[in-house]
Design a protein around this motif. Structure first.
Motif, short mmCIF file in Angstrom:
data_model
loop_
_atom_site.label_atom_id
_atom_site.label_comp_id
_atom_site.label_asym_id
_atom_site.label_seq_id
_atom_site.Cartn_x
_atom_site.Cartn_y
_atom_site.Cartn_z
N LEU A 1 0.81 -1.22 0.00
CA LEU A 1 0.00 0.00 0.00
C LEU A 1 0.85 1.27 0.00
O LEU A 1 0.46 2.28 -0.60
CB LEU A 1 -0.93 0.00 1.22
N LEU A 2 1.98 1.24 0.70
CA LEU A 2 2.82 2.43 0.83
C LEU A 2 4.28 2.10 0.51
O LEU A 2 5.14 2.11 1.39
CB LEU A 2 2.72 2.99 2.26
N PRO A 3 4.57 1.77 -0.72
CA PRO A 3 5.95 1.33 -1.05
C PRO A 3 7.00 2.38 -0.75
O PRO A 3 8.12 2.04 -0.34
CB PRO A 3 5.87 1.04 -2.56
N GLY A 4 6.67 3.67 -0.90
CA GLY A 4 7.65 4.70 -0.60
C GLY A 4 8.02 4.74 0.87
O GLY A 4 9.20 4.88 1.23
N VAL A 5 7.02 4.59 1.74
CA VAL A 5 7.28 4.55 3.17
C VAL A 5 7.98 3.25 3.56
O VAL A 5 8.88 3.23 4.40
CB VAL A 5 5.95 4.69 3.96
N ALA A 6 7.56 2.14 2.93
CA ALA A 6 8.10 0.82 3.28
C ALA A 6 9.60 0.75 3.06
O ALA A 6 10.33 0.11 3.85
CB ALA A 6 7.39 -0.26 2.45
N VAL A 7 10.10 1.39 2.01
CA VAL A 7 11.54 1.36 1.73
C VAL A 7 12.32 1.98 2.88
O VAL A 7 13.42 1.52 3.22
CB VAL A 7 11.84 2.07 0.40
N GLN A 8 11.76 3.00 3.52
CA GLN A 8 12.44 3.66 4.63
C GLN A 8 12.46 2.81 5.89
O GLN A 8 13.24 3.09 6.81
CB GLN A 8 11.75 5.01 4.93
#
Length: 451
Positions: A52-59
């Motif tokens: 759902l939130l790949p940008g946040v997940a990478v962090q």
């Protein structure tokens, strides 16, 4: 009539309040407090965040990295302690004589077979190959494999195995050097008189217990590390990670079953031992291991049951505890398949020579695997670090599914050591087949009566 009724001076018991009585009754541990359940929930949440939130997940990769760093702090001292205690547990080989020699030869042969089978199966089944493209992107977000600066020539590798500083090997995390120190230190302890050796062994065992508690405390944050690692993996690479992990679990269970039925079955048939009868005899112990995911949980019971099966107490007392340090078949299969998985997943090509070299390393590191739940993963992490060419970044992801695989690891270890004890006792002429038949008949009668 009770004794209290007969004694006129007896003081009647004070009635306990209902709350106190309830408190005295042990409560069943809440399901959510189980580490395995927490890991499953963390994996599901991590996968959801990754989708759902790949940008946040990478962090969130930092959560997995923190967990990995905490694990690494205990790896070198724990491996040192496990190997030293394992060496000293073998005792004085001159005194144990024929039984000890046969047992050690058997352990090395079967451990090598287990490692070889796991590595062969990992290559043939291609575990981790589906992740190769996606993990290139994953590594771009992280750091290069930890062994990028390791020595590459054969002579450099051989020289780097031997330490030039006792403390320095631990400080630098040079696991092969720690293993060499542990083996020499263990051999030195065996040369001491029993009076001098006993307090040192006791002290090392107590320190080892403390480090295991240290690991247990770190494992409390394992769900957080797993959440971050899975979120990062899914967020940066999608569903291929989850599918590859599921494939690894199914492949591992298939290989473990193959090892028990084919390899241990062939060994048992070679020495005219009925494997399935033996498995039936230790059925309750197998159930316990399946429930606890720890082969150590049944060691006291096996020490008591196997003499009833026809093995002499001397052979059981020597072979079984030593096997728990030197003959961990399930751990060997897990480690070799995990090595191939990481190599394929992170696109680290390993030629035949490199794989044989890693197999030789695992012949040493697998001897230091703890028999408590989770110990195999700790030593697996040490092996990955020792190779110098495999990325440590994949360890938190593998830990996420280790709880599923540890059940099969521990069960295979317990079964393998039971077979090893019977085979060694038979080779040493310390096995009575008539006692085995009598024990089975008695056990079946007890089960029928209980039913």
């Amino acid at each position: 009539m009770s004794d209290a009724t007969l004694d006129p001076h007896a003081i009647p018991p004070t009635p306990r309040p209902a709350a106190a009585a309830a408190a005295a009754t042990p409560r069943k541990k809440a399901l959510w407090r189980n580490l395995g359940v927490q890991i499953i929930i963390a994996m599901a949440l991590g996968a959801a965040v990754g989708f759902l939130l790949p940008g946040v997940a990478v962090q969130l990769k930092i959560l997995g990295d923190i967990f990995l760093r905490l694990i690494k702090t205990a790896v070198a001292p724990l491996v040192f302690l496990c190997v030293v205690v394992g060496v000293t547990s073998a005792g004085d080989f001159k005194r144990v004589g024929k039984v000890g020699l046969i047992a050690m030869i058997y352990f090395e042969i079967v451990s090598t077979l287990a490692l070889g089978l796991g590595m062969l199966a990992g290559n043939l089944l291609g575990v981790g190959q589906g992740m190769a493209d996606s993990t290139r992107a994953s590594l771009a977000h992280g750091k290069a494999p930890s062994g990028a600066n390791a020595p590459h020539s054969t002579l450099d590798f051989i020289l780097n195995v031997f330490p030039d500083n006792f403390i320095g090997a631990f400080a630098r995390g040079e696991l092969l050097q720690v293993l060499v120190i542990a083996l020499i230190f263990g051999a030195a302890l065996l040369h001491l008189s029993p009076e001098k050796r006993q307090p040192i062994e006791t002290g090392l065992n107590r320190i080892s217990d403390a480090f295991f508690e240290f690991i247990h405390l770190i494992m409390l944050v394992a769900p957080i590390g797993t959440f971050g690692a899975v979120a990062f993996a899914v967020g940066s690479s999608g569903t291929t990670v989850l599918l590859s992990l599921i494939y690894l679990i199914l492949s591992f269970y298939a290989v473990v079953i193959l090892f028990i039925v084919v390899v241990l079955g062939a060994i048992s048939a070679m020495f005219k031992i009925n494997l399935f009868q033996l498995l039936d005899f230790i059925r309750e112990e197998i159930y316990i291991v399946l429930g606890t995911a720890s082969s150590e949980s049944v060691l006291p019971r096996l020490l008591e049951k196997l003499p009833a099966y026809g093995c002499s107490r001397q052979s059981v007392g020597l072979v079984l505890p030593t096997g728990y340090a030197f003959n961990l078949d399930g751990t060997s299969i897990y480690m070799s398949m995990g090595i191939v998985f990481l190599a394929n997943a992170y696109h680290v090509p390993l030629d035949l020579g490199q794989q044989l070299g890693i197999l030789a390393v695992m012949l040493l590191t697998s001897k230091g695997a703890a028999t408590v739940s989770g110990g195999s993963f700790v030593v697996f992490a040490a092996t990955v670090a020792a190779t110098g060419i495999l990325p440590l970044e994949g360890l938190p992801i593998l830990f996420g599914v280790y709880r599923f695989m540890s059940i099969a690891v521990a069960t295979t270890n317990a079964i393998g050591n039971s077979v090893a004890t019977v085979v060694t006792a038979k080779l040493a002429g310390e096995f009575d087949p008539a006692m085995a038949q009598e024990a089975m008949a008695r056990l079946r009668a007890e089960r029928a009566a209980a039913a």
